[in-house]
Design a protein around this motif. Structure first.
Motif, mmCIF file in Angstrom:
data_model
loop_
_atom_site.group_PDB
_atom_site.id
_atom_site.type_symbol
_atom_site.label_atom_id
_atom_site.label_comp_id
_atom_site.label_asym_id
_atom_site.label_seq_id
_atom_site.Cartn_x
_atom_site.Cartn_y
_atom_site.Cartn_z
ATOM 1 N N LEU A 43 -4.344 -4.373 -6.352
ATOM 2 C CA LEU A 43 -5.282 -4.889 -5.350
ATOM 3 C C LEU A 43 -6.234 -3.798 -4.868
ATOM 4 O O LEU A 43 -7.426 -4.059 -4.652
ATOM 5 N N ASP A 44 -5.735 -2.576 -4.709
ATOM 6 C CA ASP A 44 -6.610 -1.460 -4.325
ATOM 7 C C ASP A 44 -7.671 -1.216 -5.385
ATOM 8 O O ASP A 44 -8.839 -0.990 -5.076
ATOM 9 N N HIS A 45 -7.251 -1.267 -6.645
ATOM 10 C CA HIS A 45 -8.197 -1.076 -7.752
ATOM 11 C C HIS A 45 -9.262 -2.172 -7.739
ATOM 12 O O HIS A 45 -10.455 -1.887 -7.872
ATOM 13 N N LEU A 46 -8.834 -3.414 -7.560
ATOM 14 C CA LEU A 46 -9.792 -4.525 -7.510
ATOM 15 C C LEU A 46 -10.726 -4.399 -6.311
ATOM 16 O O LEU A 46 -11.914 -4.710 -6.408
ATOM 17 N N SER A 47 -10.196 -3.932 -5.206
ATOM 18 C CA SER A 47 -11.015 -3.754 -4.010
ATOM 19 C C SER A 47 -12.099 -2.701 -4.250
ATOM 20 O O SER A 47 -13.260 -2.888 -3.855
ATOM 21 N N ARG A 48 -11.744 -1.599 -4.904
ATOM 22 C CA ARG A 48 -12.744 -0.566 -5.209
ATOM 23 C C ARG A 48 -13.802 -1.101 -6.166
ATOM 24 O O ARG A 48 -14.993 -0.819 -5.998
#
Length: 141
Positions: A59-64
């Motif tokens: 989710l952090d990767h997708l958010s970035r």
């Protein structure tokens, strides 16, 4: 000393058996080792935490990625707005007698613009790259 091993007999669907055999062959491990690892993982008390941590990383990767896409969209919108404002304030209206010639020239210039844009999108540098090189701190978004 190894703990004693207990033999189990279980029945698995044919599709699952095939997938187990394929997975074991790809990993160069025995099917027993694959089943043991799967059961250990499934019955592990920290399995939920590991799954949650993996999901949080994804989710952090997708958010970035979404933040970068939003920045690129903002850049495109602001670039277009700035160009339109500049063009409207610096271009005087044409008299009716020059309108036909201006339209013909406009079509020709539009065609050259589309061709240039196509070349740039295929291989040329992107505006974002030029902005981050020219403006300090712009690439930190």
């Amino acid at each position: 000393m190894r703990s004693p091993r207990i033999k189990y007999t279980i029945r698995l669907p044919a599709d699952l058996t095939r997938r187990l055999a394929d997975h074991a062959r790809a990993r160069r491990a025995s099917q027993t080792a694959v089943v043991e690892a799967a059961l250990e993982s499934f019955l592990s008390p920290d399995g939920a935490e590991r799954l949650e941590a993996a999901l949080a990383r994804r989710l952090d990767h997708l958010s970035r990625q979404l933040d970068r896409a939003a920045w690129n969209l903002d850049l495109s919108n602001e670039t277009l707005a700035l160009f339109i404002r500049f063009w409207l304030t610096s271009t005087a209206p044409l008299p009716d007698t020059a309108m036909k010639a201006a339209q013909a020239m406009g079509k020709e210039r539009w065609q050259r613009f589309v061709e240039s844009l196509s070349r740039r999108m295929e291989s040329g540098p992107r505006l974002k790259a030029e902005i981050t090189e020219d403006v300090p701190g712009a690439g930190e978004r």
